[in-house]
Design an enzyme around this catalytic site. Structure first.
Site, PDB file in Angstrom:
ATOM      1  N   HIS A   1       0.844  -1.186   0.000  1.00 40.83           N
ATOM      2  CA  HIS A   1       0.000   0.000   0.000  1.00 40.83           C
ATOM      3  C   HIS A   1       0.882   1.240   0.000  1.00 40.83           C
ATOM      4  O   HIS A   1       0.889   2.012   0.953  1.00 40.83           O
ATOM      5  CB  HIS A   1      -0.928   0.005   1.214  1.00 40.83           C
ATOM      6  CG  HIS A   1      -1.857  -1.166   1.279  1.00 40.83           C
ATOM      7  ND1 HIS A   1      -2.553  -1.519   2.417  1.00 40.83           N
ATOM      8  CD2 HIS A   1      -2.213  -2.070   0.338  1.00 40.83           C
ATOM      9  CE1 HIS A   1      -3.289  -2.593   2.182  1.00 40.83           C
ATOM     10  NE2 HIS A   1      -3.084  -2.950   0.927  1.00 40.83           N
ATOM     11  N   ASN A   2       1.648   1.426  -1.060  1.00 37.57           N
ATOM     12  CA  ASN A   2       2.521   2.587  -1.212  1.00 37.57           C
ATOM     13  C   ASN A   2       1.708   3.737  -1.794  1.00 37.57           C
ATOM     14  O   ASN A   2       1.050   3.575  -2.821  1.00 37.57           O
ATOM     15  CB  ASN A   2       3.689   2.274  -2.140  1.00 37.57           C
ATOM     16  CG  ASN A   2       4.362   0.961  -1.801  1.00 37.57           C
ATOM     17  OD1 ASN A   2       3.916  -0.090  -2.248  1.00 37.57           O
ATOM     18  ND2 ASN A   2       5.424   1.004  -1.045  1.00 37.57           N
TER      19      ASN A   2
END
Length: 587
Positions: A514-515
């Protein structure tokens, strides 16, 4: 010298969820669209066949569906005083590779961010004053919940999301999430059947005063024909979602929802195993004229287009902008510039793990997003007496009980040998966890830029990540973790262990893919790389998709919001931009 190709109306760089969404919407508007994807073609029938897809060694351990550092590496460090080094293997996060991208191997959690998340700075300032979040560079998104609610709805009906609405047209619905923004209608499919662990969590959380509900899941709960006329299958709870393609056509992915329609169109073409090297600008730098790409034989091509859509993984979109000199690079020393700004992640580490003698779970009967959740500790809870802002969504469920990675053991168990074998046999099926996904808020020193030392096979600088968890987020996650432990104690487990969030982001162990941030959206060109329609402020015919547009990350998985923003941008392009090309918002 690059071979010049015939001009297209639109070229899309990368072909995962956002690429497929944009291609579908723009071809429906009559545009001639070409998508260029670095990885190979992937299709459910041929690549995710039921005969070999449930192969944990091949896909979960050896990561056949993921990007490899030999294709594109990234360097990392925790702060500006350190020298970044290349990540020799992707561990902390796992970008996808090939058609479908990360939309192939995701678990299927399909959240809508909270209404307050989109106006976070304004919201927190009005409630507590700006001193409450001093040191954080949080921002409003430039778009509101009410404006994009219909885009969330559109994605959910394409993906066939299974869930229970919490608020419909302002009315709270029994059994749903009472904290969500008001939606226009119910989910297209009912929730998945909850496992024993979720039922225990639901009871314990309710008695604790929380409001649990079934997590919205893109693992389909019943046979479904989506809004594009594509038939999808019912989830069989096989436990092979995360890191795997779905052989049963029951996990939403570009292959199971959009491509069966899109690939038949005469005005769409997909070129795979072709890597875009740069976006080429006209001499004035105000518009893009083409992209340059190379195929697996090393042949170089220039592809002209009237409109360029960056639809790769968020980190790669930011790197492409930096390499193509689109937007001013962010400088943390001066706090000026926009490309690379506000890189965020997802905060984890807090939670509770339980081992029981008297309770038997069946973890092998799972699905990627099979869980019960509670959002009482999410980012809009009352922070007036707390020393942090932000929050965490907590829950419990069963995603898998696979034979290699699904072998929990009590603390102190040897990592191999007869004692380990005995412990894993006795413990399997008796473990339950309560944990969650914490918000990740931006701070000045967390950012993305081009590494000054390391380059790729084409001589281009690698992307450099400078990141560590803000103190605010550590305090938040550990406070929520304490609440998880309190809930867990009411279940009377034989063994209860808890985790702590700590400073020092480590790129080796897996945490989450989840960048976010780096090409953030907003209303001010001095602090955002793209406007409210994901259009670059400086180069008006370049639109940038993905979680890189998030000014900060909420306490939920980003895919649903990524998809909603893609539909939002597509709507702006088809209803406004193509009629009058140029900036949709004046700087």
């Amino acid at each position: 010298m690059a071979k010049l190709m015939p001009r297209r109306d639109v070229v899309i760089v990368g072909f995962g969820w956002t690429g497929a969404i944009l291609a579908q919407e723009l071809t429906e508007a009559g545009l001639d669209v070409l998508a260029i994807e670095r990885g190979p073609w992937r299709d459910t029938a041929t690549d995710f066949n039921i005969g070999y897809m449930p192969d944990e060694l091949r896909y979960a351990i050896r990561r056949e569906l993921f990007l490899q550092p030999s294709q594109e590496a990234i360097t990392m460090r925790n702060d500006l005083t350190q020298t970044a080094l290349p990540m020799r293997d992707y561990g902390s996060f796992l970008p996808g590779a090939g058609v479908g991208g990360a939309g192939v191997h995701w678990n299927g959690f399909s959240w809508r961010y909270l209404a307050s998340d989109f106006i976070l700075k304004t919201h927190l300032t009005q409630k507590y004053g700006a001193k409450k979040f001093d040191g954080l560079t949080i921002q409003d998104w430039g778009v509101t919940w009410d404006e994009i609610e219909h885009c969330f709805d559109k994605f959910e009906y394409v993906a066939g999301v299974s869930g229970k609405a919490g608020v419909i047209k302002g009315v709270v619905q029994p059994g749903g999430n009472p904290f969500e923004g008001s939606r226009s209608r119910e989910y297209p499919n009912p929730p998945l059947k909850m496992p024993y662990s979720s039922s225990l969590f639901t009871k314990a959380a309710t008695e604790y005063g929380l409001h649990p509900f079934p997590s919205p899941s893109a693992n389909i709960s019943r046979p479904y024909v989506n809004s594009l006329g594509v038939a999808m299958g019912e989830c069989t709870y096989c436990g092979y979602c995360e890191r795997f393609g779905c052989a049963n056509y029951s996990k939403a992915a570009p292959q199971t929802t959009i491509l069966p329609v899109l690939m038949k169109k005469d005005n769409f073409e997909l070129r795979t195993e072709s890597e875009v090297l740069t976006v080429n600008l006209h001499p004035d730098g105000k518009t893009a004229k083409s992209v340059t790409y190379v195929d697996t034989s090393g042949n170089e091509y220039e592809q002209p287009a009237d409109l360029v859509i960056m639809a790769g993984y968020g980190l790669m979109n930011v790197r492409m902008m930096l390499l193509s000199r689109i937007g001013k690079p962010y400088d943390p020393n001066t706090n000026e510039g926009v490309v690379g700004r506000n890189y965020c992640y997802q905060t984890g580490g807090g939670g509770a793990s339980m081992i029981f003698d008297d309770k038997r779970f069946n973890p092998f009967m799972g699905a990627g997003a099979l869980s019960s959740s509670a959002h009482d500790f999410n980012s809009d809870m009352d922070h007036s007496k707390l020393d942090f802002v932000g929050g965490c969504s907590i829950g419990s469920g069963e995603s898998n009980g696979r034979p290699i990675q699904g072998r929990p053991t009590p603390p102190g168990t040897p990592r191999w040998g007869s004692k380990w074998k005995d412990a894993t046999a006795k413990t399997y099926g008796h473990v339950m966890s309560i944990g969650g996904s914490g918000s990740s808020y931006a701070q000045r020193g967390n950012y993305l830029d081009l590494d000054p030392t390391y380059t790729d096979n084409f001589g281009r600088p690698l992307l450099r990540i400078t990141f560590d968890f803000p103190d605010n987020d550590i305090r938040m996650q550990n406070w929520v973790g304490e609440q998880c432990v309190k809930i867990a104690k009411t279940l009377n487990p034989k063994i209860l262990t808890s985790g702590k969030a700590r400073k020092g982001w480590n790129s080796v162990p897996y945490q989450t893919t989840h960048n976010t941030g780096g090409a953030i959206m907003g209303a001010d060109p001095k602090t955002s790389a793209v406007n409210r329609y994901l259009q670059n402020w400086d180069v008006s015919n370049v639109f940038v998709m993905g979680a890189c547009a998030f000014p900060q990350n909420s306490a939920m998985n980003p895919t649903g919001t990524v998809a909603a923003l893609a539909y939002w941008a597509a709507e702006a392009i088809t209803t406004r931009y193509i009629k009058n090309p140029g900036p949709l918002v004046q700087a």
